[in-house]
Design a protein around this motif. Structure first.
Motif, PDB file in Angstrom:
ATOM      1  N   GLY A  38     -52.954  20.601 -70.634  1.00 48.43           N
ATOM      2  CA  GLY A  38     -53.368  20.525 -70.940  1.00 48.43           C
ATOM      3  C   GLY A  38     -54.174  19.894 -72.045  1.00 48.43           C
ATOM      4  N   ASP A  39     -54.414  18.978 -72.946  1.00 47.83           N
ATOM      5  CA  ASP A  39     -54.835  19.534 -74.863  1.00 47.83           C
ATOM      6  C   ASP A  39     -53.860  19.435 -75.755  1.00 47.83           C
ATOM      7  N   GLU A  40     -52.678  18.922 -75.123  1.00 50.98           N
ATOM      8  CA  GLU A  40     -51.239  19.390 -75.833  1.00 50.98           C
ATOM      9  C   GLU A  40     -51.387  18.313 -77.401  1.00 50.98           C
ATOM     10  N   ASN A  43     -61.146  13.368 -66.358  1.00 48.43           N
ATOM     11  CA  ASN A  43     -60.844  14.004 -67.300  1.00 48.43           C
ATOM     12  C   ASN A  43     -60.505  14.418 -68.469  1.00 48.43           C
ATOM     13  N   ALA A  44     -59.337  13.535 -68.423  1.00 51.01           N
ATOM     14  CA  ALA A  44     -58.809  13.616 -69.560  1.00 51.01           C
ATOM     15  C   ALA A  44     -59.712  13.516 -71.099  1.00 51.01           C
ATOM     16  N   GLY A  45     -59.044  13.835 -72.150  1.00 49.68           N
ATOM     17  CA  GLY A  45     -59.484  13.174 -73.441  1.00 49.68           C
ATOM     18  C   GLY A  45     -58.743  13.209 -74.056  1.00 49.68           C
ATOM     19  N   SER A  60     -65.807  29.989 -59.409  1.00 49.56           N
ATOM     20  CA  SER A  60     -66.080  28.160 -59.947  1.00 49.56           C
ATOM     21  C   SER A  60     -64.686  28.268 -60.672  1.00 49.56           C
ATOM     22  N   ILE A  61     -64.168  26.762 -60.326  1.00 48.97           N
ATOM     23  CA  ILE A  61     -63.086  26.053 -61.357  1.00 48.97           C
ATOM     24  C   ILE A  61     -63.350  26.202 -62.938  1.00 48.97           C
ATOM     25  N   GLY A  62     -63.944  25.967 -62.989  1.00 50.41           N
ATOM     26  CA  GLY A  62     -64.717  25.011 -64.455  1.00 50.41           C
ATOM     27  C   GLY A  62     -64.102  23.656 -63.908  1.00 50.41           C
ATOM     28  N   THR A  63     -64.094  23.201 -63.440  1.00 53.27           N
ATOM     29  CA  THR A  63     -64.262  21.437 -63.146  1.00 53.27           C
ATOM     30  C   THR A  63     -64.782  20.263 -64.294  1.00 53.27           C
ATOM     31  N   THR A  64     -64.764  19.376 -64.953  1.00 54.09           N
ATOM     32  CA  THR A  64     -65.143  18.636 -66.142  1.00 54.09           C
ATOM     33  C   THR A  64     -66.343  17.727 -65.283  1.00 54.09           C
ATOM     34  N   ARG A  65     -66.699  18.874 -64.052  1.00 58.87           N
ATOM     35  CA  ARG A  65     -67.560  17.651 -62.848  1.00 58.87           C
ATOM     36  C   ARG A  65     -67.968  16.261 -63.229  1.00 58.87           C
ATOM     37  N   ARG A  66     -66.993  15.357 -63.298  1.00 57.49           N
ATOM     38  CA  ARG A  66     -66.443  14.286 -63.528  1.00 57.49           C
ATOM     39  C   ARG A  66     -66.139  13.354 -62.585  1.00 57.49           C
ATOM     40  N   GLY A  67     -65.657  14.363 -60.725  1.00 59.44           N
ATOM     41  CA  GLY A  67     -66.106  14.156 -59.393  1.00 59.44           C
ATOM     42  C   GLY A  67     -64.521  13.478 -59.650  1.00 59.44           C
ATOM     43  N   ILE A  68     -63.853  14.035 -60.187  1.00 63.80           N
ATOM     44  CA  ILE A  68     -62.377  13.719 -59.366  1.00 63.80           C
ATOM     45  C   ILE A  68     -61.946  14.919 -58.531  1.00 63.80           C
ATOM     46  N   GLY A  69     -61.941  16.127 -58.115  1.00 64.88           N
ATOM     47  CA  GLY A  69     -61.648  16.762 -56.742  1.00 64.88           C
ATOM     48  C   GLY A  69     -62.911  15.841 -55.628  1.00 64.88           C
ATOM     49  N   PRO A  70     -63.885  15.299 -55.278  1.00 63.90           N
ATOM     50  CA  PRO A  70     -63.902  15.216 -54.146  1.00 63.90           C
ATOM     51  C   PRO A  70     -63.484  13.673 -54.000  1.00 63.90           C
ATOM     52  N   PHE A 115     -49.461  23.056 -65.675  1.00 61.99           N
ATOM     53  CA  PHE A 115     -49.995  23.714 -64.864  1.00 61.99           C
ATOM     54  C   PHE A 115     -51.175  23.628 -64.529  1.00 61.99           C
ATOM     55  N   LEU A 116     -51.870  22.434 -64.577  1.00 60.82           N
ATOM     56  CA  LEU A 116     -52.588  21.871 -63.507  1.00 60.82           C
ATOM     57  C   LEU A 116     -51.996  20.988 -62.961  1.00 60.82           C
ATOM     58  N   ASP A 117     -51.318  20.938 -63.343  1.00 59.02           N
ATOM     59  CA  ASP A 117     -50.789  20.548 -61.083  1.00 59.02           C
ATOM     60  C   ASP A 117     -51.189  20.566 -59.665  1.00 59.02           C
ATOM     61  N   TYR A 176     -57.230  26.701 -59.743  1.00 57.75           N
ATOM     62  CA  TYR A 176     -57.661  26.281 -60.556  1.00 57.75           C
ATOM     63  C   TYR A 176     -56.331  24.813 -61.298  1.00 57.75           C
ATOM     64  N   VAL A 177     -56.939  24.195 -60.712  1.00 57.30           N
ATOM     65  CA  VAL A 177     -55.687  22.990 -61.087  1.00 57.30           C
ATOM     66  C   VAL A 177     -56.620  22.045 -60.635  1.00 57.30           C
ATOM     67  N   THR A 178     -56.033  20.401 -61.381  1.00 57.01           N
ATOM     68  CA  THR A 178     -56.809  19.360 -61.007  1.00 57.01           C
ATOM     69  C   THR A 178     -56.816  19.190 -59.585  1.00 57.01           C
ATOM     70  N   SER A 179     -56.766  17.569 -59.298  1.00 61.69           N
ATOM     71  CA  SER A 179     -56.106  17.506 -57.830  1.00 61.69           C
ATOM     72  C   SER A 179     -55.274  16.284 -57.479  1.00 61.69           C
ATOM     73  N   ARG A 225     -56.472  26.707 -73.401  1.00 60.98           N
ATOM     74  CA  ARG A 225     -57.166  26.737 -71.625  1.00 60.98           C
ATOM     75  C   ARG A 225     -58.186  26.137 -71.778  1.00 60.98           C
ATOM     76  N   VAL A 226     -58.814  25.364 -71.389  1.00 62.19           N
ATOM     77  CA  VAL A 226     -60.801  24.798 -70.361  1.00 62.19           C
ATOM     78  C   VAL A 226     -60.550  25.338 -69.075  1.00 62.19           C
ATOM     79  N   GLY A 227     -61.352  25.712 -68.605  1.00 60.67           N
ATOM     80  CA  GLY A 227     -61.842  26.220 -67.157  1.00 60.67           C
ATOM     81  C   GLY A 227     -61.410  27.305 -66.887  1.00 60.67           C
ATOM     82  N   SER A 228     -61.511  28.298 -65.383  1.00 58.32           N
ATOM     83  CA  SER A 228     -61.188  29.217 -65.317  1.00 58.32           C
ATOM     84  C   SER A 228     -59.348  28.891 -65.078  1.00 58.32           C
ATOM     85  N   GLY A 229     -58.979  30.917 -65.299  1.00 62.95           N
ATOM     86  CA  GLY A 229     -57.766  30.825 -64.408  1.00 62.95           C
ATOM     87  C   GLY A 229     -56.948  31.626 -64.569  1.00 62.95           C
TER      88      GLY A 229
HETATM   89  P1  IMP Z   1     -60.796  18.869 -63.053  1.00 63.71           P
HETATM   90  O1  IMP Z   1     -59.652  17.971 -63.315  1.00 63.71           O
HETATM   91  O2  IMP Z   1     -62.697  18.160 -63.453  1.00 63.71           O
HETATM   92  O3  IMP Z   1     -61.310  18.489 -61.550  1.00 63.71           O
HETATM   93  O4  IMP Z   1     -60.582  20.263 -63.087  1.00 63.71           O
HETATM   94  C1  IMP Z   1     -59.865  21.463 -62.685  1.00 63.71           C
HETATM   95  C2  IMP Z   1     -59.164  22.272 -63.866  1.00 63.71           C
HETATM   96  O5  IMP Z   1     -58.494  21.498 -65.066  1.00 63.71           O
HETATM   97  C3  IMP Z   1     -60.488  22.316 -64.889  1.00 63.71           C
HETATM   98  O6  IMP Z   1     -60.004  23.671 -65.307  1.00 63.71           O
HETATM   99  C4  IMP Z   1     -60.659  21.643 -66.145  1.00 63.71           C
HETATM  100  O7  IMP Z   1     -61.018  22.380 -67.367  1.00 63.71           O
HETATM  101  C5  IMP Z   1     -59.071  21.305 -66.441  1.00 63.71           C
HETATM  102  N1  IMP Z   1     -59.461  19.678 -66.948  1.00 63.71           N
HETATM  103  C6  IMP Z   1     -59.112  18.205 -66.422  1.00 63.71           C
HETATM  104  N2  IMP Z   1     -58.822  17.605 -67.321  1.00 63.71           N
HETATM  105  C7  IMP Z   1     -58.153  18.637 -68.118  1.00 63.71           C
HETATM  106  C8  IMP Z   1     -58.080  18.020 -69.474  1.00 63.71           C
HETATM  107  O8  IMP Z   1     -58.454  16.723 -69.941  1.00 63.71           O
HETATM  108  N3  IMP Z   1     -57.204  18.621 -70.515  1.00 63.71           N
HETATM  109  C9  IMP Z   1     -57.495  20.335 -70.599  1.00 63.71           C
HETATM  110  N4  IMP Z   1     -57.775  20.907 -69.209  1.00 63.71           N
HETATM  111  C10 IMP Z   1     -59.070  20.153 -68.624  1.00 63.71           C
END
Ligand code: IMP
Length: 425
Positions: free
Chosen positions: A12-14, A38-40, A124-134, A228-230, A238-241, A273-277
């Motif tokens: 992510g963040d490329e 969760n994106a930016g 902990s995965i280090g999620t963005t806490r935006r409710g994505i996984g749930p 690699f967050l697939d 340590y991925v997104t959902s 990379r942001v978050g764990s893994g």
């Molecule tokens: P979630 O998508 O918030 O559940 O987070 C799961 C993992 O994906 C965490 O390691 C986040 O830091 C990472 N992640 C989610 N969205 C982005 C993004 O847009 N850029 C980079 N990492 C992300």
């Protein structure tokens, strides 16, 4: 029927937002195919910086229809905030459409995301806490009370579903996590407040996409996060959902695989990379700090400092294959401008064995020792380069090596945040 997929080749963040923004200029439709707020994306237009989390960067081109497809999940409160922010700056958002089938991130999904992260403790995965996984969990659980965008169109349906959802979720919130239960009426009121802004965007977006394809107009399918967050091909858990890989574009939009004729893999000239893994080429030293500072590597959504490291050629080779990349778009080359030498990992050594590709058992990554190739740096600014001939030989050699590792041609090289700091190859 020219459909192009834009996919992140790393974690992510490329810089996909900038590349999509450029492609959107000639596109009739830009479709985001997965993920949520969760994106930016940070896009700079005429010196003005736009930070977008949910809405595709194509929104800045008023003639381009911008779609959030069925594979995305929508937080109506974030959506309202983002739309109002854009409107304040003269972007009408009249070109935005959201799939009736996209699932809705509710305030209790955000709460659960945080509670789950706390409960994971050191795992902990280090999620963005935006409710994505749930939210994606509810979607795949096929709950009759799940809330999709179409359900926001009817107050009674919405109220009933919130009540039914919370009757179950409050048991978990209270009994498993020891948190105060969530009040259904307060939740309804919170969402009701944004409905006037949100409702006009809900549409049959598949028809829109189909019509553009039939008319032979350019359609851009934009992924969020990176390969690699697939959920299936990333560094699990340590991925997104969702599915950021190019295949996810078909699932998320309803466009068939044979209708995609270009897959542009966006790759930053180094890795973050942001978050764990696992992160084999991570630099926890001065060079890492230098990349973070020069590259402004702080999360657009969470503000967290990003972990930084050398370009991982093993990951690039693997990502190009996983996505069927036809070209790469290289971003942030200028961040390497000052370095005396630059390094690319071309293989990993894991338990005495050499690997050219990411192993399928991604647990092994924790033991990967990158084997580097060192190349001379260019030690001059490339930010003003307008064409290939303006680039120093060392930078050209670096780009060439990236192209070799990806096994495909370079489509463009970005040397700064502005639209005109982009060299078409
Ligand atoms: P979630 O998508 O918030 O559940 O987070 C799961 C993992 O994906 C965490 O390691 C986040 O830091 C990472 N992640 C989610 N969205 C982005 C993004 O847009 N850029 C980079 N990492 C992300």
């Amino acid at each position: 029927m020219p459909a192009t997929v834009i996919v992140g080749a790393q974690w992510g963040d490329e810089g996909k937002g900038k590349i999509t923004d450029i492609l959107a200029e000639d596109a009739a439709v830009v479709v985001r195919y997965q993920g949520g707020s969760n994106a930016g994306h940070t896009v700079v237009v005429n010196g003005e910086e736009f930070k977008l989390h949910l809405i595709p960067s194509g929104i800045l081109h008023e003639k381009t229809t911008c779609i959030m497809a069925a594979g995305t999940i929508i937080d109506p409160i974030s959506l309202r905030d983002e739309v109002e922010g854009l409107r304040e700056r003269g972007i009408s958002c009249e070109n935005l459409l959201i799939s009736e089938n996209a699932h809705v991130i509710m305030p209790y999904h955000r709460l659960l995301d945080g509670l789950q992260e706390e409960a994971r403790g050191r795992h902990s995965i280090g999620t963005t806490r935006r409710g994505i996984g749930p939210t994606y969990t509810d979607k795949t659980a096929r709950m009759p009370q799940s809330i999709r965008m179409v359900d926001l169109l009817d107050d009674d349906v919405l109220r009933e579903r919130i009540e039914a959802q919370l009757a179950q979720k409050n048991i978990i919130i209270r009994e498993v996590y020891g948190h105060d239960p969530v009040d259904p009426m307060e939740t309804f009121d919170e969402i009701a407040e944004v409905l006037d802004v949100v409702r006009p965007f809900v549409a049959d977006v598949r028809r829109e996409i189909r019509e553009a394809m039939v008319a032979d107009a350019n359609v851009v399918l934009e992924g969020a996060q990176g390969t690699f967050l697939d959920l299936d091909y990333g560094t699990y858990p340590y991925v997104t959902s969702s599915h950021p890989v190019a295949g996810g574009a078909c699932l998320g939009t309803g466009v068939g695989p044979t209708e995609i004729d270009e897959v542009v893999a966006v790759v930053k000239a180094y890795t973050t990379r942001v978050g764990s893994g696992a992160f084999p080429t991570e630099l926890e030293d001065e060079t890492g700090d230098q990349l973070r500072e020069r590259g402004a590597e702080f999360g657009t959504t969470t503000g967290r400092p990003r972990r930084c490291g050398w370009l991982d050629g093993v990951a690039l080779r693997t990502a190009a294959e996983l996505n069927g990349a036809t070209r790469i778009a290289i971003t942030k080359l200028d961040v390497l401008d000052e370095l005396e030498t630059v390094r690319i990992a071309t293989e990993y050594e894991i338990n005495g064995e050499r690997h050219e590709r990411m192993p399928e058992n991604l647990d092994l990554l924790a033991h990967a020792r990158p084997i580097y190739e060192e190349m001379p740096g260019w030690q001059q600014s490339v930010t003003g380069a307008q064409s290939r001939s303006d680039l120093p030989d060392e930078a050209l050699a670096y780009i060439e090596r990236m192209s070799e590792l990806a096994g495909c041609e370079v489509w463009c090289v970005s040397v700064g945040p502005a639209r005109d700091q982009t060299i078409r190859y």
